[in-house]
Enzyme design. Sequence first.
Site, short mmCIF file in Angstrom:
data_model
loop_
_atom_site.label_atom_id
_atom_site.label_comp_id
_atom_site.label_asym_id
_atom_site.label_seq_id
_atom_site.Cartn_x
_atom_site.Cartn_y
_atom_site.Cartn_z
CD GLU A 134 -1.87 -2.37 1.28
OE1 GLU A 134 -2.76 -3.21 1.04
OE2 GLU A 134 -0.73 -2.68 1.70
CG HIS A 203 -10.39 -7.70 7.51
ND1 HIS A 203 -9.49 -8.40 8.26
CD2 HIS A 203 -9.94 -7.77 6.22
CE1 HIS A 203 -8.54 -8.90 7.47
NE2 HIS A 203 -8.79 -8.53 6.23
#
Length: 398
Positions: A134, A203
């Site tokens: 990322e 998550h």
Amino acid sequence: MAAMLQAIGGASPSVAFSDHYNKSSVSSIRSFPVIRSDARSSSGSIHGSFKPGKIITKATATQTESSASAASKPGHELLMFEALREGLEEEMDRDPRVCVFGEDVGHYGGSYKVTKGLAQKYGDLRVLDTPIAENSFTGMAVGAAMTGLRPVVEGMNMGFLLLAFNQISDNCGMLHYTSGGQFTIPTVIRGPGGVGRQLGAEHSQRLESYFQSIPGIQLVACSTVYNAKGLMKAAIRSENPVVLFEHVLLYNLKERIPDEEYVLSLEEAEMVRPGEHITILTYSRMRYHVMQAAKTLVNKGYDPEVIDIRSLKPFDLYTIGNSVKKTHRVLIVEECMRTGGIGASLTAAINENFHDYLDAPIVCLSSQDVPTPYAGTLEEWTVVQPSQIVAAVEQLCK
């Protein structure tokens, strides 16, 4: 890398729904109900104590309509992830500088299929599959934006973008200022977040407030199919870096949207339901919890005004302020964490600008300051539920 980019460039508490057509529908997401709402006009104001009287029979919070009448409406029906894709595709058609970076965004079509089919249409250079890194591909997007492209970065999950926080904060947010205005960073950073259905703590993070504190970044949160497409297009056209929050449980919402092109403002709130007795400010998934609570409140004789703030930075204080001046009471409902959340910033802004119009302290219902549990029953306990909203409104309107 330079040659590749050139090739792209060549082308917890404290002290339903209104859309372009004034109606919106939610398709079932596991246990999600189908809910529709009509907005209605309001007049006058209440200043002082309010006690519920007779039931307001014409103030409906939910209303069903036949599939035949829905089919007769103009426009076309899409799921939210399809509307996001349609908005992105329209902008890629309009402007050859728009490109997409992210993990599995290419031939796989993205983790939630927002980019499905785009790699086949535009090629692997404009829809670039990246490694699981990322910080690297977000930094690459910043550099691409500095050289004239308009990248859209997809985080497979907003929590993963914490790995790119340095690039988003020190580069994306600051380079326009630190370069003395020599560079603009027209970058969109988007992806799913929020509490899902037993996705586990890592998550199920709510990171809106993390990015709100970064100077130079705009934040928006979509909540309907209509505004998802309109905000996507506006974010891509903006000269500022924009973080677009998409809730993981809203991708399968279904709604009819116009065939004609439209672009929404990145800085405007949406009046979901006009009312007189209390202002309820919310965004993203909590919009639907609020509208479920509104049905109960209406039957109890209350008339709540519901505003989807949409723009998390900057706040639309014009719309919010006009509502506060009318109702004199404010309830904030968010899924963000209580400590340092969006609600805390919004509370401060309202107190600073509209304190004299308040007849009661602002109440903020937020998620608990705990990692989201995996167990479904415990997960629900960490998130604001409609019954809590009803109880808060009743307390505020005593």
